[in-house]
Design an enzyme around this catalytic site. Structure first.
Site, mmCIF file in Angstrom:
data_model
loop_
_atom_site.group_PDB
_atom_site.id
_atom_site.type_symbol
_atom_site.label_atom_id
_atom_site.label_comp_id
_atom_site.label_asym_id
_atom_site.label_seq_id
_atom_site.Cartn_x
_atom_site.Cartn_y
_atom_site.Cartn_z
ATOM 1 N N CYS A 2 0.863 -1.164 0.000
ATOM 2 C CA CYS A 2 0.000 0.000 0.000
ATOM 3 C C CYS A 2 0.909 1.226 0.000
ATOM 4 C CB CYS A 2 -0.921 0.110 1.206
ATOM 5 S SG CYS A 2 -2.037 -1.276 1.401
ATOM 6 N N ARG A 27 3.435 -0.117 -5.241
ATOM 7 C CA ARG A 27 3.274 -0.728 -3.925
ATOM 8 C C ARG A 27 1.908 -1.408 -3.755
ATOM 9 N NH1 ARG A 27 6.811 1.046 -0.099
ATOM 10 N NH2 ARG A 27 5.321 0.495 1.506
ATOM 11 N N TRP A 75 -3.074 -2.466 -1.605
ATOM 12 C CA TRP A 75 -2.823 -3.869 -1.916
ATOM 13 C C TRP A 75 -3.541 -4.641 -0.823
ATOM 14 C CZ3 TRP A 75 -0.241 -8.006 0.494
ATOM 15 C CH2 TRP A 75 0.052 -9.093 -0.330
ATOM 16 N N ASN A 100 -0.888 1.952 6.021
ATOM 17 C CA ASN A 100 -0.121 0.895 5.356
ATOM 18 C C ASN A 100 0.380 -0.027 6.440
ATOM 19 O OD1 ASN A 100 1.694 -0.635 3.847
ATOM 20 N ND2 ASN A 100 3.302 0.915 3.990
ATOM 21 N N GLY A 101 0.135 -1.336 6.303
ATOM 22 C CA GLY A 101 0.581 -2.288 7.326
ATOM 23 C C GLY A 101 -0.559 -3.214 7.695
ATOM 24 N N GLU A 486 15.418 -18.186 -10.784
ATOM 25 C CA GLU A 486 15.064 -16.792 -11.015
ATOM 26 C C GLU A 486 14.322 -16.645 -12.354
ATOM 27 O OE1 GLU A 486 14.715 -14.281 -9.373
ATOM 28 O OE2 GLU A 486 14.830 -12.579 -10.730
ATOM 29 N N LYS A 490 10.522 -15.189 -12.746
ATOM 30 C CA LYS A 490 10.172 -14.066 -13.632
ATOM 31 C C LYS A 490 9.029 -14.469 -14.544
ATOM 32 C CE LYS A 490 11.658 -11.499 -11.996
ATOM 33 N NZ LYS A 490 12.572 -11.378 -10.893
ATOM 34 N N GLU A 493 5.609 -14.871 -12.585
ATOM 35 C CA GLU A 493 4.972 -13.698 -11.986
ATOM 36 C C GLU A 493 4.417 -12.714 -13.009
ATOM 37 O OE1 GLU A 493 7.424 -11.163 -9.455
ATOM 38 O OE2 GLU A 493 9.176 -11.761 -10.579
ATOM 39 N N HIS A 509 14.338 -37.913 -10.446
ATOM 40 C CA HIS A 509 13.737 -38.246 -9.147
ATOM 41 C C HIS A 509 12.282 -37.805 -9.066
ATOM 42 C CE1 HIS A 509 17.602 -39.581 -7.757
ATOM 43 N NE2 HIS A 509 18.134 -38.440 -8.157
ATOM 44 N N LYS A 608 5.158 -4.349 -5.120
ATOM 45 C CA LYS A 608 6.617 -4.276 -5.163
ATOM 46 C C LYS A 608 7.256 -4.445 -3.795
ATOM 47 C CE LYS A 608 10.503 -3.264 -7.254
ATOM 48 N NZ LYS A 608 11.003 -4.375 -8.059
#
Ligand code: F6R
Length: 613
Positions: A2, A27, A75, A100-101, A486, A490, A493, A509, A608
């Site tokens: 947020c 955010r 968010w 925010n939180g 990585e 990418k 997402e 395996h 983010k």
């Protein structure tokens, strides 16, 4: 997550708030809102579902006039994305709040407030805060006091901005566990979740500390610490340019940030190398003595930053000979762990505000680590302020939610750490002759990354073969395994294709059962000692009809065949292979996402800066 913005000025604040929100949108972006105290002393509020652009359109139709206001981009954590759950939240038309939180004890507070007659209009954890402030105001407290009174009852994390119709001359802010910065103007003050939001209006900032409460009036600023004592916090000037968070000629921030990597890497190296190797002062004055005494390294991070840590484990154990443990912060913080004697605790973070990483650092500081080192991209962040030693990556603002240049600059920082440890622990790679070679190699990195970026068109064409796929495997061995991880992160997402990475030796395996002609298998194949082993693993895939896409060093003797596509990556040295091979995987994810038409910079459900657990 947020984003919060607030302003108290002599000019209309709505344009400042909307521009601030636009800059904070990375955010969180499921809903947005603003509240402005109008000239008649009433609070006008606008909230919309979706992005800040929707809020701006709504504001064009119904502008809010006033010189005091707060705004928020959300968010969702508690309560679905909806207009009702969007901030600012209000209590009885009197006061408005952005948060925010996460308020962990919101349920008992809500029960208590409902019993006292408060009517709730949202499902958020936040709404209890505005009702509690309202009650404290009604009991006769001044606004800042009411906020202090309220936060004493809150468990969890918050950055708050509050306005009240009875106090048209002030904006009150508070923080605990979530970032908040004050922007200082001429007879005007601002608050925001980060400095980028405020760069169009000021470059002078004050960073609030944990537990601080601030009262912003047009002509003065007062700050109290967690104990309620008046305190001064230093004023800092930011050298970040206001347009550094602009997209420029690029279609997306992610694309811009991928192409910025040669410059970001050069900046991260600048002033840290001499012809004889990494400069002793690169990590701070006392670092050499501490590093020389270190007998083990623990690295803790999340997401992409965790992958950088995994690469470093290969480097530190092989080149320095120290044991190196790497762990995701959300696990580390909640388990009993053994602290090896004389060990160095390293955190990696782009934002420096990731809640789990910060919590892990705080636990480490209490559990007997010799020293903490933060490798971070944001100089003013909590992680930097709370660590003993710091090495800043100099990637510049990273706006795309998918991390790119932050990752490669973290790898550079970790190489600098590895080479410094190697010199101090007198391993063979740390000797003088090798140091000169490594310096030359590091200095060649920006040019090598430019060369690999030239694969852009080839990778864009390749991306067409992935658009219709639903799943994808990524394989690597050694340092190439975390790079495969990585690459998979990418792709998933931003393109929403399910992608997983395996060490190639693990295929037989279990994951081999997934292979068929619909399963693209992306392989990271640098020309190193594990190449022959990797080749055998690829044969296992081919024999089962899997489609191989091999990113291979120029020198690797692979043949393109039906079912095998080879993308040639300019040859480099083993030491910097992880950086070089990262770039085509970023490009692949980017182009697949563009072809699929997803929201590249703001993929669904993500944000983010993950400042909540
Ligand atoms: C993925 C991504 C995230 C972050 C993670 C940690 O592209 O960006 O996985 O790497 O949320 O964030 P920082 O590095 O800010 O601690």
């Amino acid at each position: 997550m947020c984003g919060i913005v607030g302003a108290i000025a002599h000019r209309p604040v709505s344009p400042i708030l909307l521009e601030g929100l636009r800059r904070l949108e990375y955010r969180g972006y499921d809903s947005a809102g603003l509240a402005v105290l109008d000239p008649d002393g009433k609070i006008g509020r606008l909230r919309t579902l979706g992005k800040v652009a929707q809020l701006s359109t709504a504001h064009d139709e119904r502008p809010l006039a006033g010189t005091l206001g707060i705004a928020h981009t959300r968010w969702a954590t508690h309560g679905e994305p909806s207009t009702q759950n969007a901030h600012p939240h209000m209590a009885r038309q009197r006061c408005a709040l952005v948060h925010n939180g996460i308020i962990e004890n919101h349920e008992p507070l809500r029960r208590e407030q409902m019993a006292a007659g408060h009517v709730f209009s949202s499902q958020t954890d936040t709404e209890v805060v505005v009702h509690a402030i309202h009650d404290a105001l009604a009991a006769g407290h001044e606004l800042a006091e009411a906020v202090r009174h309220t936060i004493a009852r809150l468990d969890g994390a918050y950055a708050l901005g509050v306005i009240d119709t009875h106090y048209p001359d002030r904006l009150v802010a508070a923080r605990q566990g979530s970032p908040l910065v004050i922007g200082v103007g001429f007879q005007e003050y601002f608050i925001a979740s980060d400095v980028f939001a405020l760069l169009p209006v000021t470059n002078r900032f004050i960073f609030l500390e944990e537990g601080d409460v601030a009262e912003l009036r047009r002509d003065r600023l007062s700050i109290w610490n967690a104990q309620g004592e008046r305190v001064e916090r230093p004023l800092r000037e930011s050298s970040v340019a206001a347009d550094s968070a602009e997209r420029g000629q690029y279609r997306h921030f992610m694309q811009k940030e991928i192409f910025e990597q040669p410059r970001a890497v050069a900046d991260t190296l600048e002033g840290r190398l001499s012809n004889e190797g990494v400069l002793p002062e690169a990590f701070g004055v006392d670092a050499e003595r501490i590093f020389a005494a270190a007998q083990a390294v623990t690295i803790v991070a999340c997401g992409t930053s965790f992958h950088a840590g995994l690469v470093a484990r290969y480097w530190i154990e092989a080149l320095v000979g120290l044991p190196c443990n790497v762990e995701v912060a959300s696990e580390y913080r909640y388990r009993q762990h053994v602290v090896p004697k004389d060990s160095l605790f390293v955190t990696l973070s782009q934002s420096g505000e990731t809640a789990d990483t910060l919590a892990a650092l705080r636990i480490a500081k209490e559990s007997g680590y010799a020293t903490t080192l933060a490798i971070c991209n944001v100089p003013e962040s909590s992680l930097v302020r709370e660590s003993d030693l710091v090495l800043l990556t100099r990637a510049g603002p990273e706006i795309g939610v998918a991390s790119t240049k932050a990752f490669t600059t973290q790898l550079v920082a970790l190489l600098l750490l590895t080479l410094t440890l190697a010199r101090l622990h007198r391993t063979s790679i740390g000797d003088q002759a090798d140091a000169a070679r490594q310096t030359a190699l590091l200095r060649s990195l920006p040019a090598q990354l430019e060369r690999v970026l030239a694969l852009d068109d080839e990778v864009a064409a390749l991306a067409e073969q992935f658009v219709e796929k639903h799943h994808c495997l990524f394989l690597g061995r050694g340092e190439a395994y975390p790079i495969a991880m990585e690459g998979a992160l990418k792709l998933k997402e931003i393109s929403y294709i399910h992608a997983e990475a395996y060490p190639a030796g693990e295929l037989k395996h279990g994951p081999l059962a997934l292979i068929d002609e619909d399963m693209p298998v992306v392989v990271v194949a640098p020309n190193n000692a594990l190449l022959e082993k990797l080749k055998s693993n690829l044969e296992e895939v081919r024999a089962r009809g899997g489609q191989l896409y091999v990113f291979a060093d120029d020198q690797v003797p692979f043949q393109a065949d039906p079912g095998v596509t080879i993308i040639r990556v300019p040859e480099t040295d083993d030491l910097i292979d992880p950086l070089v091979f990262t770039i085509p995987l970023q490009l692949l994810a980017y182009h697949v996402a563009v072809l699929k038409g997803t929201d590249v910079d703001q993929p669904r459900n993500l944000a983010k800066s993950v400042t909540v657990e």
